[in-house]
Design an enzyme around this catalytic site. Structure first.
Site, mmCIF file in Angstrom:
data_model
loop_
_atom_site.group_PDB
_atom_site.id
_atom_site.type_symbol
_atom_site.label_atom_id
_atom_site.label_comp_id
_atom_site.label_asym_id
_atom_site.label_seq_id
_atom_site.Cartn_x
_atom_site.Cartn_y
_atom_site.Cartn_z
ATOM 1 N N THR A 130 0.854 -1.192 0.000
ATOM 2 C CA THR A 130 0.000 0.000 0.000
ATOM 3 C C THR A 130 0.887 1.238 0.000
ATOM 4 O O THR A 130 2.100 1.146 0.210
ATOM 5 C CB THR A 130 -0.913 0.012 1.238
ATOM 6 O OG1 THR A 130 -0.098 0.100 2.411
ATOM 7 C CG2 THR A 130 -1.770 -1.249 1.300
ATOM 8 N N GLU A 176 -5.335 -3.309 -1.661
ATOM 9 C CA GLU A 176 -5.917 -4.523 -1.097
ATOM 10 C C GLU A 176 -6.872 -5.213 -2.077
ATOM 11 O O GLU A 176 -7.268 -6.358 -1.860
ATOM 12 C CB GLU A 176 -6.719 -4.172 0.176
ATOM 13 C CG GLU A 176 -5.869 -3.791 1.376
ATOM 14 C CD GLU A 176 -5.467 -2.311 1.414
ATOM 15 O OE1 GLU A 176 -5.523 -1.640 0.361
ATOM 16 O OE2 GLU A 176 -5.076 -1.838 2.500
ATOM 17 N N LYS A 187 -13.480 13.438 14.765
ATOM 18 C CA LYS A 187 -14.541 13.031 15.681
ATOM 19 C C LYS A 187 -14.772 14.144 16.685
ATOM 20 O O LYS A 187 -13.969 14.329 17.599
ATOM 21 C CB LYS A 187 -14.147 11.742 16.418
ATOM 22 C CG LYS A 187 -14.159 10.508 15.529
ATOM 23 C CD LYS A 187 -12.778 9.904 15.388
ATOM 24 C CE LYS A 187 -12.738 8.840 14.298
ATOM 25 N NZ LYS A 187 -11.370 8.581 13.808
ATOM 26 N N TRP A 216 -19.055 12.635 13.443
ATOM 27 C CA TRP A 216 -17.957 12.693 12.500
ATOM 28 C C TRP A 216 -18.050 13.932 11.604
ATOM 29 O O TRP A 216 -19.124 14.306 11.134
ATOM 30 C CB TRP A 216 -17.960 11.440 11.592
ATOM 31 C CG TRP A 216 -17.439 10.214 12.273
ATOM 32 C CD1 TRP A 216 -17.091 10.078 13.581
ATOM 33 C CD2 TRP A 216 -17.211 8.939 11.662
ATOM 34 N NE1 TRP A 216 -16.654 8.807 13.840
ATOM 35 C CE2 TRP A 216 -16.720 8.073 12.669
ATOM 36 C CE3 TRP A 216 -17.357 8.438 10.365
ATOM 37 C CZ2 TRP A 216 -16.381 6.743 12.429
ATOM 38 C CZ3 TRP A 216 -17.027 7.120 10.130
ATOM 39 C CH2 TRP A 216 -16.541 6.276 11.148
HETATM 40 N N1 LIG Z 1 -11.228 7.842 -6.696
HETATM 41 C C1 LIG Z 1 -10.803 8.004 -5.460
HETATM 42 N N2 LIG Z 1 -11.230 9.043 -4.727
HETATM 43 C C2 LIG Z 1 -10.803 9.235 -3.463
HETATM 44 N N3 LIG Z 1 -9.943 8.421 -2.853
HETATM 45 C C3 LIG Z 1 -9.474 7.371 -3.536
HETATM 46 C C4 LIG Z 1 -9.874 7.104 -4.853
HETATM 47 N N4 LIG Z 1 -9.250 5.993 -5.263
HETATM 48 C C5 LIG Z 1 -8.490 5.587 -4.238
HETATM 49 N N5 LIG Z 1 -8.608 6.410 -3.191
HETATM 50 C C6 LIG Z 1 -7.941 6.324 -1.887
HETATM 51 O O1 LIG Z 1 -6.753 5.570 -2.034
HETATM 52 C C7 LIG Z 1 -6.767 4.462 -1.134
HETATM 53 C C8 LIG Z 1 -6.009 3.319 -1.716
HETATM 54 O O2 LIG Z 1 -4.683 3.708 -1.922
HETATM 55 P P1 LIG Z 1 -3.451 2.755 -1.717
HETATM 56 O O3 LIG Z 1 -3.903 1.361 -1.671
HETATM 57 O O4 LIG Z 1 -2.489 3.154 -2.763
HETATM 58 O O5 LIG Z 1 -2.778 3.080 -0.349
HETATM 59 P P2 LIG Z 1 -3.189 4.067 0.792
HETATM 60 O O6 LIG Z 1 -4.508 3.663 1.365
HETATM 61 O O7 LIG Z 1 -3.092 5.462 0.260
HETATM 62 O O8 LIG Z 1 -2.045 3.819 1.848
HETATM 63 P P3 LIG Z 1 -2.087 2.971 3.229
HETATM 64 O O9 LIG Z 1 -3.156 1.947 3.097
HETATM 65 O O10 LIG Z 1 -0.743 2.397 3.341
HETATM 66 O O11 LIG Z 1 -2.398 3.968 4.266
HETATM 67 C C9 LIG Z 1 -8.229 4.183 -0.916
HETATM 68 O O12 LIG Z 1 -8.453 3.478 0.271
HETATM 69 C C10 LIG Z 1 -8.804 5.587 -0.894
HETATM 70 O O13 LIG Z 1 -8.647 6.171 0.361
HETATM 71 MG MG LIG Z 2 -5.034 1.994 2.453
#
Ligand SMILES: Nc1ncnc2c1ncn2[C@@H]1O[C@H](COP(=O)(O)OP(=O)(O)OP(=O)(O)O)[C@@H](O)[C@H]1O
Ligand SMILES: [Mg+2]
Ligand SMILES: Nc1ncnc2c1ncn2[C@@H]1O[C@H](COP(=O)(O)OP(=O)(O)OP(=O)(O)O)[C@@H](O)[C@H]1O
Ligand SMILES: [Mg+2]
Lengths: 550, 550
Positions: free
Chosen positions: B180, B324, B434, B439
């Site tokens: 991630t 994921e 919060k 929220w």
């Molecule tokens: N179209 C979108 N609009 C808003 N947020 C998005 C979108 N697509 C993905 N995301 C955000 O990106 C996340 C997924 O990103 P990624 O798996 O690259 O790692 P990360 O969640 O940024 O990092 P970590 O999980 O390590 O904290 C999603 O859970 C969401 O929060």
């Molecule tokens: Mg994430």
């Protein structure tokens, strides 16, 4: 172990019920037109699951259906597998002996049966030894049947909760079961696991398959009692499409009416269905303007059919499949680089059985066990493998021995593959005629003969021959006013123009009609049994019954 | 047990190589433009597999890549998993400490690295304790690197046979692995089995996903080092599309050139990529006429972006996903019954993160553990499950404990769902503020603040508060010539118009820029660490820091 959750049908129902609660399911039922939404469908499906559970159906139990395409049948499609049981659709057009064999072989516990099919089923029951022992019946409607001791479907589900806590079924759980048509022998049972049906649904949804979306109105004319109506009820649900079920023995008028009234965009059927509609349209004003795609499969789609639909602005997709594959294998989409080809080239390509959808692999093996060239000429048996291609038959060890090798299904279909990768079915392995160590395509000869205006049907089979192994004999159904003598000469001449001398049938016999299977295919097995014996060709040994080998 | 054959990536490569041998793969490589066909790709992929086998890579071994999007990187995409090994793409933009952690955690044996990234990797190696012990390097090109002891890719594969007998890999075999972004903590490893990648590919190919066919030209700008470039190289191969790889650090000019010269029809990138292209197009003559679909995801797509592309005749598909989930979850296709809605309604829908693709299920759980209503207002954490949604992290028992429940992945994303089933991300669970037991969406406040012309970026975080748990504080990057004092008042007024009083930030602080993660997202973790402490809001206790409860 890393993994996702199991691949099951449940999320498809979940998606339609939640994202498309108001989208319609329309059905021509025995008791009139039924029209409801995915939300109500979801409720009734849960009611059915609760009723089945109370009845005593448990994970792994097998539930049969003996029904046309309608909404109640569709309710069994999700309820039975999603509660962990196995849906076994039975083809009511089969002869009684096959039905008895199948119910016994599958060990069904409960069978859902249409009001109009109850007499047929009752006949098979009355006639049975112990094949139906312990089997109970639910009749698809509000009333019981006079023919069978049974419960009415509506009272079966009535009063049950419209919530059901769908379990996490394993993807390895058998979810469905169908039998092959029995064209080449006794029908063979094919079990579909949840994973196989999931895979098939997803592959159907690719652009290379038969994708369906929420702006589609999907009408399967292919029967739900045979290979799950090509999986269309599952695919349409996954895509959130409106669904239209044409009900008991639909005739061309019924189909035309449904297309017009419901705005059907995608439909699928065997060639005879479309021939019927084409004829009906030539005599009646029918509005096909909503129709975008017609899928033709089960038997070869004639070129004239593709052209006729083109004239109506409807795209024909010719598709090939088998019960063993749930059923989709290839679909004859026109490749991007053929979009600019001339119309004839395009129709020639599209009339082939097409390109394999993503997820499948195939090879074509000739008589010597070698892979054939992709030249559109060389032919051999088609071998398939993929996540929705079965790797065994149900309780048929001898067929398992014969028809699988190294994880490949030997389809029994004989094909060519052209430079573009389009397959064309030229015959069945059991029908192909082996003359002097070479193969003759019976289907090619039939098509050539049927191209004659005075021929309404023709079947060509190989009869045993001492010197040449087999020799082709043509069985021809002439039109009413055909001049039979002239016809023999003309047909022979036509064939001689197109094919090598050793392909020419040694005999042309006239018959009243070509016997058909329960799914409407030519039954060459019956022809062979009925007509063909060596006497037909005795004394007529051709000089060239195999190609020159020099 | 009935079953199909295993779900693996192999048939996708098989299909492209055999049905589309002449279709092109075009790549902006470090050593110039490379242009070859699927047939040559197939050969080189086999060579690579042979080289890896000779090198000693075995089933289950992990092979890393540290590369931009290019054809050699793409060769590893099929070669490594299809020989039964596991492809681990490493994000070169991560800080050294994360890279060391990841290589150690994943236990990579061999790492493919770009010439231009070798210095960065060499730095991480030089600085390491024992994380890189035993790891060897292959440099993506014809020459070795001065920075790392390494072999050149071309000599690595040179001389090896272009045939490889791809084995029958189990669908449970881990085929890929990504980490991630580390937005909310240390990057977490996610393994993708063959089955998960297969499922993801097929789901992407549905009309509800991002389907690709042989008339498409696909250019992933989303990096192949992060979530497999959203799986596009696999999907494009399955569909037989031409592929275009934009190479090392592509700038807007590079992208515009590739779109024009190669006739790109589908591309995908994070919002900043498209903002860059939009800006470039405003200053240069760029022909976007072949472009049909632009996929925007990773962070929220601004409405103005959707509108700008609409003006160019290009459809924006806003998509949401996570490492994921390999990553695709939802895509914002416009539903059929919204096709006639007015433009504003349509853009509002399309700017949400969209509708879940078939095969997935979700629920949204509020602070009380209840599912929220689908009213577009109520929000809660999004829980996901499906065949390509992981059910565990790699070697992270504490995260596994916290982030999975009953087979569901707790995404950490806070969303609303509207009546039509569109989800909208309103925040991250770790960023949501919060206040008084309720929220507040930090993202909603940020967007509202960024709507002011004098604001270039803004981040809102919750700071701990004795009475109200947390209170929002806004960190604003003003434009160069902004009047800061007026800005505070105007922003406060804007927010007061739109949001309840208790949502208003207690403080607005000016900062130089918002810290970013390796994938270009706002790193609120860093803001919190750097700026936020209770003193910021001490003494400013608002009267209403929660809604009235009467
Ligand atoms: N179209 C979108 N609009 C808003 N947020 C998005 C979108 N697509 C993905 N995301 C955000 O990106 C996340 C997924 O990103 P990624 O798996 O690259 O790692 P990360 O969640 O940024 O990092 P970590 O999980 O390590 O904290 C999603 O859970 C969401 O929060
Ligand atoms: Mg994430
Ligand atoms: N488009 C098509 N063109 C020609 N033949 C087709 C087409 N589609 C299907 N078929 C034929 O139908 C077969 C599959 O039919 P099905 O599974 O219903 O049983 P069957 O093969 O007819 O019966 P059995 O296997 O019991 O002999 C294929 O193997 C092929 O021979
Ligand atoms: Mg068969």
């Amino acid at each position: 172990m890393p993994a996702g959750t199991d691949q099951t049908l449940r999320p498809f129902l979940w998606r339609a019920a939640n994202l498309y609660p108001d989208t319609e399911i329309v059905s021509r039922n025995h008791d009139g037109m039924q029209r409801y939404t995915y939300s109500e469908y979801d409720d009734r499906t849960a009611q059915l699951a609760n009723a089945l559970e109370e009845y005593g159906i448990e994970e792994g139990d097998r539930v049969g259906t003996f029904c046309w395409n309608h909404s109640r049948h569709f309710e069994t499609y999700f309820a039975v597998p999603s509660m962990g049981a196995q849906l076994h659709t039975i083809n009511p057009l089969l002869p009684d002996a096959h039905i008895q064999y199948i119910v016994d072989n599958a060990d069904d516990q409960l069978i859902f049966v249409d009001q109009s099919l109850a007499p047929k089923l009752a006949g098979a029951v009355a006639d049975a030894d112990d094949e139906f022992d312990g089997v109970e019946f639910v009749v698809m409607g509000s009333e019981e049947s006079d023919d069978l001791e049974s419960t009415a479907y509506e009272s079966f589900i009535n009063g049950h909760s419209s919530d059901y806590d769908w379990p996490n079924v394993s993807e390895e759980q058998p979810a469905g079961m169908c039998y092959t048509s029995g064209t080449t022998g006794n029908p063979k049972g094919v079990e579909y696991t949840q994973q196989m049906l999931w895979s098939h649904t997803m592959a159907s949804q690719t652009p290379q398959g038969i994708p369906m979306a929420d702006d589609d109105v999907v009408m399967p004319v292919v029967p739900m009692f045979h290979v799950n109506a090509w999986g269309m009820p599952f695919t349409a649900t996954a895509g959130g499409a409106k669904q239209v079920f044409p009900g008991p023995s639909p005739d061309p008028e019924d189909l035309a009416g449904l297309i017009e009234n419901e705005g059907v965009t995608i439909s699928a059927g065997v060639p005879t269905v479309w021939l019927g509609l084409m004829e009906y349209c030539s005599e009646n004003q029918v509005d096909l303007s909503t129709l975008e795609t017609v899928i033709v499969g089960g038997s070869a789609a004639p070129k004239s059919m593709i052209e006729w639909f083109d004239d109506q602005g409807v795209e024909v997709l010719h598709a090939w499949g088998m019960t063993e594959m749930a059923p989709i294998g290839s679909v004859s989409h026109l490749k991007a680089d053929l979009q600019d080809a001339d119309y004839e080239t395009q129709v020639n390509k599209r009339s082939k059985q097409g390109l394999m959808v993503p997820g499948l692999e195939f090879k074509v093996i000739d008589e010597n066990g070698e892979e054939v060239d992709w030249d559109g000429e060389a032919f051999g048996e088609l071998w398939m493998r993929g996540p929705w291609v079965t790797t065994e038959y149900f309780k048929r060890p001898e067929a398992n021995e014969a028809e699988f090798e190294d994880g490949w299904l030997k389809t029994g279909d004989v094909v060519t593959v052209d430079e573009d990768g389009y397959i064309e079915i030229v015959d069945r392995e059991k029908d192909v005629i082996k003359s002097g160590g070479e193969w003759i395509s019976s289907v090619a000869l039939e098509n050539a003969i049927m191209a004659h205006d005075d021929v309404s049907e023709a079947a060509v089979v190989g009869v045993p021959h001492e010197r040449w192994q087999e020799r082709p004999v043509a069985f021809v159904v002439p039109t009413a006013d055909a001049d039979r003598e002239a016809l023999v000469d003309e047909v022979t001449e036509m064939l001689a123009d197109e094919y090598p001398k050793w392909w020419l049938p040694d005999e042309i016999e006239f018959i009243k009609n070509v016997p058909k299977t329960a799914t409407g295919k030519f039954s060459k097995k019956d022809i062979r049994d009925e007509y063909a014996d060596q006497s037909l060709v005795d004394g007529r040994v051709p000089e060239d019954a195999a190609p020159d080998r020099d």
